[in-house]
Design a protein around this motif. Structure first.
Motif, short mmCIF file in Angstrom:
data_model
loop_
_atom_site.label_atom_id
_atom_site.label_comp_id
_atom_site.label_asym_id
_atom_site.label_seq_id
_atom_site.Cartn_x
_atom_site.Cartn_y
_atom_site.Cartn_z
N ALA A 88 1.09 -0.99 0.38
CA ALA A 88 0.13 0.19 0.21
C ALA A 88 0.65 1.34 0.46
N GLY A 89 1.76 1.16 -0.05
CA GLY A 89 2.65 2.53 -0.25
C GLY A 89 2.85 3.65 1.49
N LEU A 90 2.45 2.25 2.28
CA LEU A 90 2.88 3.74 3.77
C LEU A 90 3.79 2.35 4.39
N THR A 91 4.07 3.80 5.54
CA THR A 91 4.96 3.83 6.35
C THR A 91 4.49 2.83 7.71
N GLN A 92 5.08 2.73 8.64
CA GLN A 92 4.37 2.49 10.05
C GLN A 92 3.62 3.43 11.34
N VAL A 93 3.84 4.74 10.30
CA VAL A 93 3.92 5.72 11.52
C VAL A 93 2.25 6.43 9.81
N GLU A 94 2.54 5.63 9.34
CA GLU A 94 1.61 6.15 8.39
C GLU A 94 0.46 5.66 8.42
N LEU A 95 0.37 4.06 8.89
CA LEU A 95 -0.52 3.18 8.62
C LEU A 95 -1.62 3.73 10.13
N ALA A 96 -1.07 4.07 11.29
CA ALA A 96 -0.94 4.45 12.04
C ALA A 96 -2.10 5.37 12.27
N ALA A 97 -1.90 6.09 11.54
CA ALA A 97 -2.63 7.45 11.33
C ALA A 97 -3.62 7.25 10.63
N LYS A 98 -3.71 6.57 9.86
CA LYS A 98 -4.88 6.47 8.98
C LYS A 98 -6.05 5.02 9.33
N SER A 99 -5.38 4.55 10.53
CA SER A 99 -6.18 3.34 10.81
C SER A 99 -6.37 3.77 12.02
N GLY A 100 -5.72 4.38 13.19
CA GLY A 100 -6.07 4.77 14.35
C GLY A 100 -5.61 4.04 15.36
N VAL A 101 -4.60 2.45 14.43
CA VAL A 101 -4.08 1.90 15.74
C VAL A 101 -2.40 2.30 16.27
N PRO A 102 -2.36 2.32 17.27
CA PRO A 102 -1.16 2.75 17.75
C PRO A 102 0.19 2.37 16.69
N GLN A 103 1.30 2.93 16.28
CA GLN A 103 3.15 2.45 15.52
C GLN A 103 2.88 1.39 16.28
N ALA A 104 3.25 1.31 17.83
CA ALA A 104 3.68 0.41 18.27
C ALA A 104 3.11 -0.95 18.48
#
Length: 69
Positions: free
Chosen positions: A15-31
């Motif tokens: 999807a071309g996303l970093t963990q941080v970007e996915l965290a922002a998009k999903s609302g799931v903490p990066q950790a």
């Protein structure tokens, strides 16, 4: 018996996303994303949120194979 291996990292990179970007998009903490990338652990709510953010099924976040008993 099934062998279940996380495939979130592959789906995230596809999807071309970093963990941080996915965290922002999903609302799931990066950790939590980082932990899930490393193991098969994760809450159902987080798995559903991640799958929705990536526009994939929850099952596609895993590699599922038949394993010898």
């Amino acid at each position: 018996m099934l062998k279940v291996t996380p495939a979130l990292e592959r789906a995230r990179k596809d999807a071309g996303l970093t963990q941080v970007e996915l965290a922002a998009k999903s609302g799931v903490p990066q950790a939590a994303i980082s932990r899930f990338d490393k193991s098969a652990q994760g809450s159902y709510a987080n798995l559903i949120a991640l799958a929705r953010a990536l526009n994939v099924t929850v099952e596609s976040l895993f590699i599922i194979e038949d394993a010898a008993d």
